[in-house]
Design a protein around this motif. Structure first.
Motif, mmCIF file in Angstrom:
data_model
loop_
_atom_site.group_PDB
_atom_site.id
_atom_site.type_symbol
_atom_site.label_atom_id
_atom_site.label_comp_id
_atom_site.label_asym_id
_atom_site.label_seq_id
_atom_site.Cartn_x
_atom_site.Cartn_y
_atom_site.Cartn_z
ATOM 1 N N ASP A 2 0.847 -1.203 0.000
ATOM 2 C CA ASP A 2 0.000 0.000 0.000
ATOM 3 C C ASP A 2 0.882 1.253 0.000
ATOM 4 O O ASP A 2 2.106 1.174 0.141
ATOM 5 C CB ASP A 2 -0.863 -0.044 1.282
ATOM 6 C CG ASP A 2 -2.128 0.808 1.212
ATOM 7 O OD1 ASP A 2 -2.373 1.469 0.182
ATOM 8 O OD2 ASP A 2 -2.872 0.802 2.208
ATOM 9 N N VAL A 3 0.225 2.412 -0.148
ATOM 10 C CA VAL A 3 0.927 3.682 0.032
ATOM 11 C C VAL A 3 0.588 4.151 1.439
ATOM 12 O O VAL A 3 -0.582 4.356 1.758
ATOM 13 C CB VAL A 3 0.471 4.762 -0.985
ATOM 14 C CG1 VAL A 3 1.412 5.962 -0.929
ATOM 15 C CG2 VAL A 3 0.423 4.196 -2.390
ATOM 16 N N VAL A 4 1.603 4.286 2.277
ATOM 17 C CA VAL A 4 1.352 4.564 3.700
ATOM 18 C C VAL A 4 1.954 5.895 4.133
ATOM 19 O O VAL A 4 2.882 6.410 3.497
ATOM 20 C CB VAL A 4 1.932 3.418 4.581
ATOM 21 C CG1 VAL A 4 1.146 2.123 4.368
ATOM 22 C CG2 VAL A 4 3.415 3.192 4.303
ATOM 23 N N GLU A 5 1.420 6.419 5.248
ATOM 24 C CA GLU A 5 1.981 7.640 5.852
ATOM 25 C C GLU A 5 3.361 7.310 6.414
ATOM 26 O O GLU A 5 3.550 6.224 6.958
ATOM 27 C CB GLU A 5 1.115 8.086 7.036
ATOM 28 C CG GLU A 5 -0.274 8.559 6.676
ATOM 29 C CD GLU A 5 -0.263 9.847 5.887
ATOM 30 O OE1 GLU A 5 0.445 10.801 6.281
ATOM 31 O OE2 GLU A 5 -0.963 9.896 4.852
ATOM 32 N N SER A 6 4.268 8.243 6.330
ATOM 33 C CA SER A 6 5.564 8.002 6.960
ATOM 34 C C SER A 6 5.486 8.482 8.405
ATOM 35 O O SER A 6 4.465 9.022 8.840
ATOM 36 C CB SER A 6 6.670 8.727 6.208
ATOM 37 O OG SER A 6 6.669 10.083 6.560
ATOM 38 N N ASP A 7 6.568 8.278 9.158
ATOM 39 C CA ASP A 7 6.567 8.731 10.548
ATOM 40 C C ASP A 7 6.530 10.254 10.629
ATOM 41 O O ASP A 7 6.065 10.821 11.608
ATOM 42 C CB ASP A 7 7.787 8.186 11.300
ATOM 43 C CG ASP A 7 7.682 6.673 11.470
ATOM 44 O OD1 ASP A 7 6.564 6.205 11.758
ATOM 45 O OD2 ASP A 7 8.695 5.980 11.305
ATOM 46 N N CYS A 8 7.046 10.938 9.590
ATOM 47 C CA CYS A 8 6.947 12.403 9.642
ATOM 48 C C CYS A 8 5.651 12.847 8.984
ATOM 49 O O CYS A 8 5.361 12.486 7.835
ATOM 50 C CB CYS A 8 8.109 13.134 9.001
ATOM 51 S SG CYS A 8 9.305 12.174 8.147
ATOM 52 N N GLU A 9 4.913 13.591 9.746
ATOM 53 C CA GLU A 9 3.610 14.156 9.373
ATOM 54 C C GLU A 9 3.601 14.637 7.913
ATOM 55 O O GLU A 9 4.513 15.336 7.470
ATOM 56 C CB GLU A 9 3.433 15.344 10.316
ATOM 57 C CG GLU A 9 2.074 15.761 10.790
ATOM 58 C CD GLU A 9 1.049 14.685 11.098
ATOM 59 O OE1 GLU A 9 1.344 13.751 11.864
ATOM 60 O OE2 GLU A 9 -0.065 14.829 10.580
ATOM 61 N N GLY A 10 2.585 14.253 7.177
ATOM 62 C CA GLY A 10 2.388 14.809 5.840
ATOM 63 C C GLY A 10 3.191 14.135 4.742
ATOM 64 O O GLY A 10 3.042 14.472 3.579
ATOM 65 N N ASN A 11 4.047 13.216 5.112
ATOM 66 C CA ASN A 11 4.808 12.547 4.057
ATOM 67 C C ASN A 11 4.337 11.098 3.921
ATOM 68 O O ASN A 11 3.563 10.615 4.740
ATOM 69 C CB ASN A 11 6.301 12.626 4.339
ATOM 70 C CG ASN A 11 7.089 12.725 3.036
ATOM 71 O OD1 ASN A 11 6.652 12.231 1.997
ATOM 72 N ND2 ASN A 11 8.255 13.350 3.103
ATOM 73 N N PHE A 12 4.803 10.423 2.881
ATOM 74 C CA PHE A 12 4.308 9.062 2.629
ATOM 75 C C PHE A 12 5.339 8.265 1.851
ATOM 76 O O PHE A 12 6.362 8.809 1.410
ATOM 77 C CB PHE A 12 2.981 9.127 1.852
ATOM 78 C CG PHE A 12 3.122 9.895 0.569
ATOM 79 C CD1 PHE A 12 3.633 9.301 -0.574
ATOM 80 C CD2 PHE A 12 2.772 11.239 0.500
ATOM 81 C CE1 PHE A 12 3.795 10.019 -1.749
ATOM 82 C CE2 PHE A 12 2.930 11.972 -0.674
ATOM 83 C CZ PHE A 12 3.444 11.346 -1.796
ATOM 84 N N GLY A 13 5.062 6.993 1.665
ATOM 85 C CA GLY A 13 5.950 6.129 0.883
ATOM 86 C C GLY A 13 5.284 4.783 0.675
ATOM 87 O O GLY A 13 4.105 4.610 0.991
ATOM 88 N N ILE A 14 6.037 3.846 0.146
ATOM 89 C CA ILE A 14 5.455 2.548 -0.218
ATOM 90 C C ILE A 14 5.780 1.481 0.830
ATOM 91 O O ILE A 14 6.902 1.416 1.336
ATOM 92 C CB ILE A 14 6.009 2.080 -1.590
ATOM 93 C CG1 ILE A 14 5.760 3.122 -2.685
ATOM 94 C CG2 ILE A 14 5.442 0.710 -1.966
ATOM 95 C CD1 ILE A 14 4.436 3.080 -3.360
ATOM 96 N N LEU A 15 4.783 0.686 1.127
ATOM 97 C CA LEU A 15 4.970 -0.509 1.950
ATOM 98 C C LEU A 15 4.728 -1.685 1.011
ATOM 99 O O LEU A 15 3.645 -1.834 0.453
ATOM 100 C CB LEU A 15 3.932 -0.520 3.085
ATOM 101 C CG LEU A 15 3.778 -1.837 3.837
ATOM 102 C CD1 LEU A 15 5.030 -2.149 4.657
ATOM 103 C CD2 LEU A 15 2.550 -1.786 4.754
ATOM 104 N N SER A 16 5.755 -2.502 0.804
ATOM 105 C CA SER A 16 5.600 -3.637 -0.100
ATOM 106 C C SER A 16 5.100 -4.866 0.656
ATOM 107 O O SER A 16 5.355 -5.005 1.864
ATOM 108 C CB SER A 16 6.970 -3.915 -0.740
ATOM 109 O OG SER A 16 7.074 -5.266 -1.094
ATOM 110 N N GLY A 17 4.436 -5.755 -0.041
ATOM 111 C CA GLY A 17 3.997 -7.005 0.569
ATOM 112 C C GLY A 17 5.184 -7.812 1.082
ATOM 113 O O GLY A 17 5.063 -8.566 2.052
#
Ligand code: IPE
Length: 262
Positions: free
Chosen positions: A143-158
């Motif tokens: 999925d595309v998930v929130e990162s630990d820093c507010e307002g940013n994001f990235g990919i979580l792979s299976g």
């Protein structure tokens, strides 16, 4: 948590979708997966289903550079992000509907709704613990998930999910079900070459970069798989089109595929 008969199976996106055509499922493969999970349930195995994205995730994730996080001057990036999340929901809903048709009770965990942290740093919420202890089959996906820093994001792979869950639940066996090969190929450039039947941890192998893959293809899979073995689980990479091989591996019988060894 020790669960002797807990099995994690990651069904790769190229297995469950047509990776070259945007948002196109591979219904045959999904139906076979349902048969496999049914069979495993009847053998009293608890299965955690993890699935990838294939053409429901990688094409748009690449277009909108989602693995790079927020790019303020990339216009419409956030609507691209939402589209990928929606497309992943559509793919998951489709898989869930086939599971239900096969009388498998599943509970979905949508990573972006419940936890945060990119890739291997993703933190599952307590909801997942409840899903693992319930009688339903948990299902979770890249999925595309929130990162630990507010307002940013990235990919979580299976593939990341498999390692994170292995650390948390110590499954007996982790299986990466792939498409296009029967295991790790000795020489990935010749598609029909022989496979490595026993992959000794740390052995250098050649991998090729796949087009339209934002997470890292076979290289990431081997890294995550190796870590699962080090954490104490059995690990196999098997062609997901041959569900009888997946079953054989779980039952401790001979199978066609790559078994990881220390
Ligand atoms: C990727 O997940 C998630 C997104 C691109 C949204 P995976 O890395 O597990 O997907 P596959 O198995 O390579 O398709």
């Amino acid at each position: 948590m020790m669960a002797t008969d807990l099995i994690i199976i990651k069904f790769g996106g190229s297995l469950i979708t047509d990776k070259s055509k945007s948002c196109t499922p591979n219904i045959d493969a999904i139906q076979k997966i349902c048969k496999l999970v049914s069979k495993l349930n009847s053998l009293e195995k608890k299965v955690i289903i993890v699935h990838g994205a294939g053409s429901y995730g990688h094409i748009k994730a690449k277009k909108w550079r989602l693995s790079e996080g927020l790019i303020p001057n990339l216009k419409n990036q956030l609507s691209g992000l939402n589209e990928v999340r929606e497309d992943m929901k559509t793919l998951n809903d489709l898989i869930v509907s086939y599971m239900k048709e096969n009388s498998i009770d599943v509970s979905t965990y949508r990573p972006h709704e419940h936890g945060k942290g990119i890739g291997i740093n993703y933190k599952f919420s307590k909801l997942f613990d409840e899903m693992v202890t319930s009688k339903n089959t948990p299902i979770v996906y890249g999925d595309v998930v929130e990162s630990d820093c507010e307002g940013n994001f990235g990919i979580l792979s299976g593939d990341d999910i498999c390692e994170i869950l292995t650390r948390r639940y110590s499954p007996k066996h982790v299986i990466f079900a792939i498409d296009g090969a029967d295991g790790i190929l000795e020489d990935p450039k010749s598609n029909h070459g022989s496979i490595i039947k026993k992959y000794a941890l740390g052995t250098k192998i050649n991998t090729i970069d796949v087009e339209n893959d934002v997470t890292g293809g076979m290289k990431l899979k081997i890294l995550r798989a190796s870590n699962c073995l080090e954490l104490g689980s059995r690990v196999s990479i098997i062609n997901g089109n041959y569900i009888e091989m997946i079953l054989n591996s779980i039952l401790g019988l001979d199978y066609l595929g790559t078994e990881f060894i220390l």
